[in-house]
Design an enzyme around this catalytic site. Structure first.
Site, PDB file in Angstrom:
ATOM      1  N   SER A  44       0.735  -1.203  -0.029  1.00  0.00           N
ATOM      2  CA  SER A  44       0.109   0.046  -0.087  1.00  0.00           C
ATOM      3  C   SER A  44       0.758   1.334   0.121  1.00  0.00           C
ATOM      4  O   SER A  44       0.344   2.342  -0.073  1.00  0.00           O
ATOM      5  CB  SER A  44      -0.973   0.125   1.317  1.00  0.00           C
ATOM      6  OG  SER A  44      -0.259  -0.116   2.273  1.00  0.00           O
TER       7      SER A  44
ATOM      8  N   THR B  26     -39.756  25.744 -11.987  1.00  0.00           N
ATOM      9  CA  THR B  26     -39.618  24.382 -11.415  1.00  0.00           C
ATOM     10  C   THR B  26     -40.003  23.617 -12.611  1.00  0.00           C
ATOM     11  O   THR B  26     -40.545  23.979 -13.606  1.00  0.00           O
ATOM     12  CB  THR B  26     -41.094  24.114 -10.393  1.00  0.00           C
ATOM     13  OG1 THR B  26     -42.176  24.606 -11.543  1.00  0.00           O
ATOM     14  CG2 THR B  26     -40.907  25.052  -9.486  1.00  0.00           C
ATOM     15  N   HIS B  27     -39.451  22.344 -12.744  1.00  0.00           N
ATOM     16  CA  HIS B  27     -39.481  21.377 -13.797  1.00  0.00           C
ATOM     17  C   HIS B  27     -39.028  21.996 -14.856  1.00  0.00           C
ATOM     18  O   HIS B  27     -39.023  21.667 -16.003  1.00  0.00           O
ATOM     19  CB  HIS B  27     -40.898  20.943 -14.221  1.00  0.00           C
ATOM     20  CG  HIS B  27     -41.675  20.484 -13.056  1.00  0.00           C
ATOM     21  ND1 HIS B  27     -41.948  19.048 -12.702  1.00  0.00           N
ATOM     22  CD2 HIS B  27     -42.660  21.099 -12.115  1.00  0.00           C
ATOM     23  CE1 HIS B  27     -42.727  19.050 -11.551  1.00  0.00           C
ATOM     24  NE2 HIS B  27     -43.214  20.148 -11.318  1.00  0.00           N
TER      25      HIS B  27
ATOM     26  N   SER C 286     -12.535  25.410 -28.579  1.00  0.00           N
ATOM     27  CA  SER C 286     -12.435  24.451 -29.166  1.00  0.00           C
ATOM     28  C   SER C 286     -11.383  24.212 -30.246  1.00  0.00           C
ATOM     29  O   SER C 286     -11.022  25.163 -30.762  1.00  0.00           O
ATOM     30  CB  SER C 286     -13.813  24.095 -30.025  1.00  0.00           C
ATOM     31  OG  SER C 286     -13.784  23.382 -31.263  1.00  0.00           O
TER      32      SER C 286
ATOM     33  N   LYS D 217     -16.148  28.776 -30.430  1.00  0.00           N
ATOM     34  CA  LYS D 217     -16.710  28.115 -29.282  1.00  0.00           C
ATOM     35  C   LYS D 217     -16.033  28.783 -27.960  1.00  0.00           C
ATOM     36  O   LYS D 217     -14.928  29.171 -27.748  1.00  0.00           O
ATOM     37  CB  LYS D 217     -16.150  26.851 -29.313  1.00  0.00           C
ATOM     38  CG  LYS D 217     -17.072  25.945 -30.216  1.00  0.00           C
ATOM     39  CD  LYS D 217     -18.420  25.855 -29.629  1.00  0.00           C
ATOM     40  CE  LYS D 217     -18.504  24.369 -28.787  1.00  0.00           C
ATOM     41  NZ  LYS D 217     -19.978  24.144 -28.475  1.00  0.00           N
TER      42      LYS D 217
ATOM     43  N   GLU E 275     -18.879  21.560 -16.369  1.00  0.00           N
ATOM     44  CA  GLU E 275     -18.914  20.264 -16.790  1.00  0.00           C
ATOM     45  C   GLU E 275     -17.925  19.307 -15.861  1.00  0.00           C
ATOM     46  O   GLU E 275     -18.552  18.148 -15.669  1.00  0.00           O
ATOM     47  CB  GLU E 275     -18.574  19.858 -18.324  1.00  0.00           C
ATOM     48  CG  GLU E 275     -19.556  20.844 -19.228  1.00  0.00           C
ATOM     49  CD  GLU E 275     -19.235  20.651 -20.708  1.00  0.00           C
ATOM     50  OE1 GLU E 275     -19.954  20.348 -21.411  1.00  0.00           O
ATOM     51  OE2 GLU E 275     -18.161  21.311 -21.014  1.00  0.00           O
TER      52      GLU E 275
ATOM     53  N   TYR F  97     -10.352  -5.941  13.010  1.00  0.00           N
ATOM     54  CA  TYR F  97      -9.710  -5.486  11.870  1.00  0.00           C
ATOM     55  C   TYR F  97      -9.749  -6.525  10.733  1.00  0.00           C
ATOM     56  O   TYR F  97      -9.497  -7.648  11.178  1.00  0.00           O
ATOM     57  CB  TYR F  97      -8.043  -5.078  12.101  1.00  0.00           C
ATOM     58  CG  TYR F  97      -7.628  -4.583  10.864  1.00  0.00           C
ATOM     59  CD1 TYR F  97      -7.479  -3.230  10.379  1.00  0.00           C
ATOM     60  CD2 TYR F  97      -6.643  -5.405  10.097  1.00  0.00           C
ATOM     61  CE1 TYR F  97      -7.033  -2.963   9.318  1.00  0.00           C
ATOM     62  CE2 TYR F  97      -6.018  -5.034   8.757  1.00  0.00           C
ATOM     63  CZ  TYR F  97      -6.243  -3.768   8.636  1.00  0.00           C
ATOM     64  OH  TYR F  97      -5.545  -3.290   7.350  1.00  0.00           O
TER      65      TYR F  97
ATOM     66  N   GLN G 222      -7.801  -1.760   4.278  1.00  0.00           N
ATOM     67  CA  GLN G 222      -7.108  -1.005   3.742  1.00  0.00           C
ATOM     68  C   GLN G 222      -7.482  -0.303   2.470  1.00  0.00           C
ATOM     69  O   GLN G 222      -6.903   0.664   1.858  1.00  0.00           O
ATOM     70  CB  GLN G 222      -5.946  -1.963   3.339  1.00  0.00           C
ATOM     71  CG  GLN G 222      -4.638  -1.229   2.525  1.00  0.00           C
ATOM     72  CD  GLN G 222      -3.605  -2.484   2.371  1.00  0.00           C
ATOM     73  OE1 GLN G 222      -2.791  -2.719   3.353  1.00  0.00           O
ATOM     74  NE2 GLN G 222      -3.136  -2.760   1.014  1.00  0.00           N
TER      75      GLN G 222
ATOM     76  N   LYS H 228      -8.735   4.059   1.947  1.00  0.00           N
ATOM     77  CA  LYS H 228      -7.664   5.046   1.761  1.00  0.00           C
ATOM     78  C   LYS H 228      -7.755   5.626   0.418  1.00  0.00           C
ATOM     79  O   LYS H 228      -7.935   7.009   0.334  1.00  0.00           O
ATOM     80  CB  LYS H 228      -6.339   4.677   2.212  1.00  0.00           C
ATOM     81  CG  LYS H 228      -6.073   4.853   3.625  1.00  0.00           C
ATOM     82  CD  LYS H 228      -4.670   4.345   4.008  1.00  0.00           C
ATOM     83  CE  LYS H 228      -4.749   2.725   4.396  1.00  0.00           C
ATOM     84  NZ  LYS H 228      -5.787   2.292   5.372  1.00  0.00           N
TER      85      LYS H 228
HETATM   86  N1  ARG Z   1      -2.211  -1.235   5.414  1.00  0.00           N
HETATM   87  C1  ARG Z   1      -2.883  -1.295   6.295  1.00  0.00           C
HETATM   88  C2  ARG Z   1      -4.169  -0.696   6.226  1.00  0.00           C
HETATM   89  O1  ARG Z   1      -4.172   0.280   5.618  1.00  0.00           O
HETATM   90  C3  ARG Z   1      -2.408  -1.289   7.750  1.00  0.00           C
HETATM   91  C4  ARG Z   1      -2.830  -2.106   8.720  1.00  0.00           C
HETATM   92  C5  ARG Z   1      -2.336  -3.379   8.300  1.00  0.00           C
HETATM   93  N2  ARG Z   1      -2.750  -4.327   9.521  1.00  0.00           N
HETATM   94  C6  ARG Z   1      -2.401  -5.725   9.458  1.00  0.00           C
HETATM   95  N3  ARG Z   1      -3.024  -6.517  10.448  1.00  0.00           N
HETATM   96  N4  ARG Z   1      -2.087  -6.083   8.281  1.00  0.00           N
HETATM   97  O2  ARG Z   1      -5.382  -1.123   6.862  1.00  0.00           O
END
Ligand code: ARG
Length: 466
Positions: free
Chosen positions: A27, A160-161, A282, A288, A295, A322, A327, A330
């Protein structure tokens, strides 16, 4: 086998991970942007380790210096994760060992897990992103307020509409795009209260045996308190989903206005001209001038929604606590924040530089029989039941349509033919000015009401000097 010697795990494994696993697991290409937050977490954590007696004063000092140095190297780009390193945590542990030595740096991992670490980092990231979004939202509100203030009294067709409905003030319409963003600001503020809890100390899932003080870490990192439940702290991502929802909602609200700006800047509408610096040309059609910002904002709202739905799908069905699925929180989060921070400056610039055609707006305001409701309500004031008033006014509109004229162009005698109640005095309400002036209840389009809104919004987004 691609496992680095510095990996955070491996003791119980006879072989390193397969290349395919390492590639899937990795990651660093997206979590590296959390490196500085991770170092902040580490510097709070070593204080807790030292307070609990696991680091002496010298060790603490060495580590504090090493963290500062490592942060410098991270920020300058001279320290980077190695290709074989799994995540930001692994790379930073190697960095700390390189600077402080394995004996001292090797103590740092005690009493924490990547699970409580990552949950904390993501919150820290979001809290900082929240500040940046609030600044952008405020700038945007400022641009809407400036335009509203610069066009006080200008009438336009309210729809409206997408059909002409009743005349409104342009300022009223513009501020109707401000309030949803005020609510988004409030959503961020409200979310912040929930987000300001520190998961540090939750460990892998159940807490830690070392007696580390989670309050100390929470305080160091600027959180209000530690989280209440270590399993919840490491496994829940509702706060990420909520944040990504707020981003999506902001994007959707920008997109709604985009749609109008795109229509308003067409030849047919002619409400508004885009500034040259906030529109595009354009490659083939020399004439244009395209509303690309609107957009793109509209298009990107789709990806903001996608980020939210993808994340929600990831979270669905995860057992406590967990799971590695987490992961996946993110990238959608980062993308939503990056997208808005890219869109906002352009969008705000476009809104601030819109040139409205006042005459055109005013001219179109009464068209499409948009004063018909005023006629019907005038009849009600004369004692006619609304049901009848609606019917009478409908007949008037029918006549106008047949004769291709506007309401006020119908003669007194023709009015009388439609209904004896349609006396010449009805003409008083057949004007945009009267239509707007009379809608003076709270939140209505009458000028005093609009000025009141503006005053309230100005408290959030004061006019800039110059
Ligand atoms: N890269 C992992 C995440 O974003 C970090 C935590 C990893 N934990 C584990 N037990 N492998 O969630």
């Amino acid at each position: 086998m691609a496992q680095s010697n510095d990996a955070l795990w491996g003791g119980r494994f006879a072989s390193g991970p397969a290349d395919a696993l390492a590639a899937l697991s990795k990651s660093t290409h997206f979590d590296w942007r959390l490196a500085s937050y991770d170092l902040l977490g580490t510097s709070a954590h070593i204080k807790a380790l030292s307070a609990a007696g696991y680091l002496d004063a010298d060790e603490l000092a060495i580590l504090e210096k090493a963290i500062i140095e490592l942060d410098k190297r991270v920020r300058s780009g001279s320290f980077r994760p190695k290709p074989e390193e799994e995540d930001v945590h692994a790379a930073l542990e190697r960095g700390l060992i390189e600077i402080a030595g394995a004996d001292v740096a090797g103590k740092v991992r005690a009493g924490r897990s990547r699970n409580d670490q990552i949950a904390t980092l993501v919150r820290s990231f979001m809290l900082e992103a929240a500040d940046l979004l609030q600044i952008e939202l405020t700038e945007y509100l400022g641009a809407l307020c400036d335009q509203a203030e610069d066009h006080v009294g200008v009438a336009m067709p309210g729809r409206t509409h997408f059909q002409h409905a009743q005349p409104v003030l342009l300022s009223h319409h513009l501020l109707a795009h401000a309030w949803p963003q005020v609510r988004n600001l409030q959503r961020i503020e409200d979310w912040r209260k929930r987000a300001k809890k520190s998961p540090y100390g939750a460990g892998a899932l159940a807490g830690n045996t070392l007696g580390l003080d989670p309050n100390l870490v929470a305080q160091e990192l600027g959180f209000d308190a530690p989280t209440e439940n270590s399993m919840d702290a490491t496994s829940a991502r509702d706060l990420v989903a909520e944040f990504v929802f707020i981003c999506a909602m902001i994007g959707i609200d920008l997109s709604r206005f985009s749609e109008e700006i795109i229509a308003w800047s067409t030849y047919e509408f002619g409400y508004v001209k885009l500034d040259d610096s906030f529109s595009t040309g354009s490659s083939i059609m020399p004439q244009k001038k395209n509303p690309d910002i609107a957009e793109l904002a509209r298009g990107k709202s789709g990806r903001l929604i996608g980020n939210l739905s993808g994340l929600l799908a990831t979270l669905k069905g995860l057992p406590l606590s967990y799971n590695r699925d987490l992961q996946e929180d993110k990238e959608p989060l980062f993308d939503s924040v990056d997208t808005l921070l890219l869109v906002f400056p352009a969008f705000t610039g476009m809104v601030a530089s819109l040139k409205f055609d006042r005459e055109r707006l005013e001219e179109l305001a009464p068209r499409g029989f948009s004063l018909a409701t005023d006629v019907a309500e005038w009849l009600v004031k004369q004692g006619v039941a609304f049901r009848d008033a609606h019917e009478i006014t409908g007949n008037l509109v029918k006549l106008c349509e047949a004769q291709n004229c506007e309401l006020h162009q119908v003669s007194d005698s023709e009015l009388q033919k439609i209904s004896k109640h349609l006396r010449p005095e009805v003409r008083e309400v057949m004007s945009v000015t009267s239509a707007i002036r009379s809608r003076d209840g709270a939140g209505g389009t009458a000028l005093p009401q609009v000025l009141e809104q503006l005053l309230a919004l100005r408290k959030l987004a004061p006019r800039k000097q110059g």
